[in-house]
Scaffold this active site. Structure first.
Site, PDB file in Angstrom:
ATOM      1  CG  ASN A  10      -1.727   1.179   1.368  1.00 40.19           C
ATOM      2  OD1 ASN A  10      -1.924   2.016   0.505  1.00 40.19           O
ATOM      3  ND2 ASN A  10      -1.935   1.335   2.799  1.00 40.19           N
ATOM      4  CE  LYS A  12       0.103   3.482   4.745  1.00 44.11           C
ATOM      5  NZ  LYS A  12       0.317   3.525   6.065  1.00 44.11           N
ATOM      6  CG  HIS A  96      -5.617   2.016   5.502  1.00 43.99           C
ATOM      7  ND1 HIS A  96      -5.143   3.065   6.444  1.00 43.99           N
ATOM      8  CD2 HIS A  96      -4.778   1.335   5.288  1.00 43.99           C
ATOM      9  CE1 HIS A  96      -3.777   2.705   6.630  1.00 43.99           C
ATOM     10  NE2 HIS A  96      -3.608   1.631   5.928  1.00 43.99           N
ATOM     11  CD  GLU A  98      -2.501   5.597   6.791  1.00 42.78           C
ATOM     12  OE1 GLU A  98      -2.615   5.661   5.373  1.00 42.78           O
ATOM     13  OE2 GLU A  98      -1.512   5.198   7.300  1.00 42.78           O
ATOM     14  CD  GLU A 166      -3.407  -2.698   7.459  1.00 43.08           C
ATOM     15  OE1 GLU A 166      -2.106  -2.938   7.035  1.00 43.08           O
ATOM     16  OE2 GLU A 166      -3.785  -1.338   7.237  1.00 43.08           O
ATOM     17  N   GLY A 172       2.452   2.165  10.810  1.00 44.55           N
ATOM     18  CA  GLY A 172       3.718   3.162  10.644  1.00 44.55           C
ATOM     19  C   GLY A 172       4.235   3.641  11.731  1.00 44.55           C
ATOM     20  CB  SER A 212       5.221  -1.833  12.121  1.00 47.09           C
ATOM     21  OG  SER A 212       4.765  -0.552  12.220  1.00 47.09           O
TER      22      SER A 212
HETATM   23  P1  PGA Z   1       2.922   0.130   7.682  1.00 47.04           P
HETATM   24  O1  PGA Z   1       1.440   0.416   7.376  1.00 47.04           O
HETATM   25  O2  PGA Z   1       3.589  -1.054   7.111  1.00 47.04           O
HETATM   26  O3  PGA Z   1       3.855   1.462   7.145  1.00 47.04           O
HETATM   27  O4  PGA Z   1       2.916   0.024   9.104  1.00 47.04           O
HETATM   28  C1  PGA Z   1       0.646  -0.436   6.809  1.00 47.04           C
HETATM   29  C2  PGA Z   1      -0.624  -0.155   6.207  1.00 47.04           C
HETATM   30  O5  PGA Z   1      -0.889   1.104   6.369  1.00 47.04           O
HETATM   31  O6  PGA Z   1      -1.414  -0.731   5.409  1.00 47.04           O
END
Ligand code: PGA
Length: 255
Positions: A10, A12, A96, A98, A166, A172, A212
Site C-alpha cells: 500500500n 499511500k 483503512h 487512515e 491492521e 507506521g 510495521s
Molecule cells: P506500515 O503500514 O507497514 O507502514 O505500518 C501498513 C498499512 O498502512 O497498510
C-alpha cells in the site's frame, strides 16, 4: 488462492507515475519466478494505468487504495469501480485506518464500497483493527467483530474478499503486533466469518496482517498461525525491502 500467500504493498500518497513504473519494472523482473506469493501493488490513482502494463504476469495484481460506490454522478474527486476496472484494477483497499480516522469514513460507507467492489467482480482488501485504547480496555475482539459485521452487511457471497487485520497502533509506528496478538485477532475474525457465513468460508478466506511489517520481522509474522500474507505500507516503498519480504515467503515455502 489459499495455496499462495498474498503480499500487498500500500503505497499511500507516495511515488509519481515514473517512479511507480520504474519500481514495478525492477521488482517484477526480480520476482518473475515467484511461486508461492501473489504480489499486489496498490499505487496512487495516477500511477494505476501506467503500472498495469508492467503487471502482465498472473502472480502480480494491481490494486487501488479507494473507490466510490456509486457508478457515476456529482461526486467531485471520486472514482467509481467501473473506472478502476477499466484500468485493469482487480483489488481495492477499503476500511483503512487512515481513511477511517483522517477522512472520517464510516462503517456504512465502507460497507457500500465492499458491496460495490464485489458487484463489479473485483476484490476488496477490507481492513479492520483496534486502536491502542480499545486494546488497553480489552475491547479488541468486539471491535473486530463489529467492524467485520458492519463492513460485510448485506453481502451474501464473499467471493475472494481479503481481510487485512491492521491494529491502528501498529501502522507506521515501527511497533508490530506480536505473533500471539495476531493469532488471537485472526482467530476472532475467522470465528466471526464462520458465524456470518460458514466453516468453509472461514477456512478459505485470506486474512492478512498489516502494521510495521519489514524484512526483519516478516519471517516470524508470516509463520504465525492463520496469517495468509501481509498488507505493507512503509517497507513496500523500498525495492529491496519489498523484494526481501516476498523472497522470505518464497524461501519458506521451499524449506
Ligand atoms: P506500515 O503500514 O507497514 O507502514 O505500518 C501498513 C498499512 O498502512 O497498510
Amino acid at each position: 488462492m489459499k495455496n499462495k500467500k498474498i503480499i500487498a504493498g500500500n503505497w499511500k500518497m507516495h511515488k509519481s507515475l515514473d517512479e511507480g513504473i520504474a519500481f514495478a519494472r525492477k521488482v517484477t523482473k526480480l520476482l518473475l519466478n515467484v511461486e508461492s506469493t501473489k504480489v499486489i501493488f496498490c499505487p496512487p490513482f495516477t500511477a494505476l494505468f501506467g503500472m498495469m502494463e508492467e503487471l502482465t504476469v498472473s502472480s502480480f495484481g494491481l490494486g487501488a487504495q479507494n473507490c466510490h460506490w456509486e457508478e457515476s454522478g456529482a461526486f467531485t474527486g471520486e472514482i467509481s469501480c467501473t473506472m478502476l476496472k477499466e484500468l485493469g484494477v482487480r483489488y481495492v483497499i477499503t476500511g483503512h485506518s487512515e481513511r477511517r480516522h483522517i477522512f472520517g469514513e464510516t462503517d456504512k460507507w465502507i460497507n457500500n464500497k465492499n458491496r460495490a467492489i464485489l458487484s463489479h467482480d473485483m476484490i476488496p482488501i477490507f481492513c479492520l483493527g483496534e486502536t491502542f485504547e480499545q486494546r488497553k480496555s480489552g475491547d479488541t475482539e468486539s471491535v473486530l467483530a463489529d467492524q467485520l459485521e458492519s463492513g460485510l452487511n448485506g453481502i451474501e457471497v464473499l467471493g475472494e474478499t481479503i481481510i487485512a487485520y491492521e491494529p491502528v497502533w501498529a501502522i507506521g509506528t515501527g511497533l508490530n503486533a506480536d505473533s500471539r496478538q495476531i493469532e488471537s485477532a485472526h482467530e476472532t475474525i475467522r470465528l466471526k466469518i464462520k458465524e456470518l457465513y460458514s466453516i468453509k468460508e472461514s477456512e478459505n478466506i485470506s486474512i492478512l496482517y498489516g502494521g510495521s511489517v519489514n524484512e526483519s520481522n516478516a519471517k516470524a509474522l508470516i509463520s504465525s498461525k492463520g496469517v495468509d500474507g501481509f498488507l505493507i505500507g512503509g517497507a513496500s516503498l523500498k525495492e529491496k525491502s519489498f523484494y526481501d519480504i516476498i523472497d522470505i515467503n518464497e524461501q519458506m515455502n521451499k524449506e
